[in-house]
Design an enzyme around this catalytic site. Structure first.
Site, PDB file in Angstrom:
ATOM      1  N   ARG B  50     -43.062  29.658  -5.165  1.00 43.26           N
ATOM      2  CA  ARG B  50     -42.564  28.524  -4.385  1.00 43.26           C
ATOM      3  C   ARG B  50     -43.074  27.249  -5.026  1.00 43.26           C
ATOM      4  NH1 ARG B  50     -44.828  30.824   1.316  1.00 43.26           N
ATOM      5  NH2 ARG B  50     -43.473  32.649   1.425  1.00 43.26           N
ATOM      6  N   ASP B  52     -43.480  23.209  -5.036  1.00 46.52           N
ATOM      7  CA  ASP B  52     -43.550  22.154  -4.018  1.00 46.52           C
ATOM      8  C   ASP B  52     -42.446  21.117  -4.183  1.00 46.52           C
ATOM      9  OD1 ASP B  52     -45.753  23.068  -2.706  1.00 46.52           O
ATOM     10  OD2 ASP B  52     -47.182  21.945  -3.939  1.00 46.52           O
ATOM     11  N   ARG B 197     -52.038  21.349 -10.199  1.00 47.70           N
ATOM     12  CA  ARG B 197     -52.196  19.907 -10.002  1.00 47.70           C
ATOM     13  C   ARG B 197     -53.670  19.511  -9.856  1.00 47.70           C
ATOM     14  NH1 ARG B 197     -47.804  19.091  -5.388  1.00 47.70           N
ATOM     15  NH2 ARG B 197     -48.815  17.064  -5.194  1.00 47.70           N
TER      16      ARG B 197
END
Lengths: 251, 251
Positions: B50, B52, B197
């Protein structure tokens, strides 16, 4: 009054071209609104060339006059803070009062990018034209060589063009392959309306075998729009450089 | 029923992430609507991971089941005709009924792109994070090496994450400079929420001198989110590859 020269990049996708038009989002209009707001007085911006709707620029050159004493580096920072993300000031310089972004330009380079991959590359879809056909690049290069030099480009300009003198000099027309992408760069002392897009459309017809490489000279001699190929769509086209010194070849 | 594996690319800018959400434009929702329309029956699409909101994919892998006998190549053409331009099917293959896009994935590679140019590059602004700071790339590389291996990545995952097992193996973490762009690629057997990230945010802090390269081992050992750097924004992140064979290094 001071004269400021700006080097400007934009993603043309969401602009109705460079030239100001009432009620439409254009590059010139957006720049003029931002600069006028800073100057506190209506300011006219002149560009080196008018790019069409959907055409991009990596280094369009513009000039404007101002009484604002703000240091030139400041213009970059302050304007970029107010401009939308698809229009960026890359550089600002103070120039002589006689400088004119369009009249003083000695040459311009445009790049046209074709994406030949079977399915479009999603990350370059805004800046490349998807054309999943087989192209004979050697043939295209032979054709491109015939465009170099001083010619009447009537056949390679929109029939709508009202310009009288259609003689232009092309300094280089180079085709490079980079993976699935084909990059066609054209440098010339000036370009007629739609000229690069028609040049590329004609080279593509040579690449698919529809035209012979040698046909380019005949197309030029015909001085008739119907003697050249189709006009390519705008999204693949980018104005990459404007030169203010006589062309002396690539660095 | 047949099982179809899709390789999908998308520009995440205008999607609310991969996962289906009522009333929102998501990658999974858009794919499921298009495939269901073709199948004539509601079809569920499973993705390898998934991504973001704002995160892109060059090769996300998905699977779905169908009774539709259409040849696999046709799925590519027909789906691309109905999908929006920022979501492209790159490949379709018929796979064994046991294939599962997420459970069978052995490794994934993510790339994070930082644009260090003084003013943002207008053509990569959707796919790179603009960070006009001076970064010591050698220091960042030394820090990156310490992430390689099997570690508990609690410090490098969102504090919101509810996953219990936070041990993951990073096979490679490489930093390359390309002009003003810095590309950080991370390959691992799995990634926690926001992990790439946060890794990049920590490496950036090493690059600016805020952290020592050797601090990474301590950050890992702390098993505490506050021991690592800031979470970088989504636009620079792209899922570039998913592997279904054990990792054996780069080609």
């Amino acid at each position: 009054m001071r004269k400021i020269k700006l080097t400007v990049a934009y993603d043309g996708t969401d602009f109705h071209g460079f030239q100001r038009q009432p009620g439409k989002r254009t590059v010139q209009g957006t720049l003029e609104a931002a600069i006028s707001r800073l100057n506190g007085t209506e300011t006219h911006v002149t560009g080196a060339g008018r790019t069409d709707a959907g055409v991009h620029a990596w280094a369009q050159v513009c000039h404007f006059e101002t009484g604002n004493p703000m240091p030139v580096e400041k213009w970059v920072t302050v304007l970029n803070q107010t401009l939308p993300r698809d229009l960026v000031i890359r550089m600002a310089e103070e120039v002589a009062p006689s400088f004119h972004a369009r009249k003083d330009a000695c040459w311009k380079t445009y790049r046209y990018v074709i994406d030949r991959s079977p399915v479009p590359d999603v990350f370059t879809r805004r800046y490349a034209t998807h054309l999943p056909v087989s192209l004979d690049v050697r043939r295209m290069q032979r054709a491109a060589e015939q465009l170099v030099g001083t010619h009447d480009f009537t056949s390679f300009s929109s029939a709508k063009s009202s310009v009288e003198d259609r003689v232009r000099t092309i300094y280089r027309c180079e085709i490079r392959e980079q993976g699935d992408k084909l990059r066609i760069e054209v440098t010339g002392n000036g370009f007629l309306y739609n000229m690069v897009r028609i040049i590329v459309g004609t080279l593509v017809e040579v690449g698919t075998g529809k035209r012979a490489p040698e046909s380019i000279s005949r197309s030029l001699a015909a001085k008739d729009r119907s003697a050249a190929g189709k006009t390519m769509p705008p999204e693949g086209l980018t104005m990459v450089e404007v030169g203010y010194e006589p062309w002396e070849g690539m660095d």
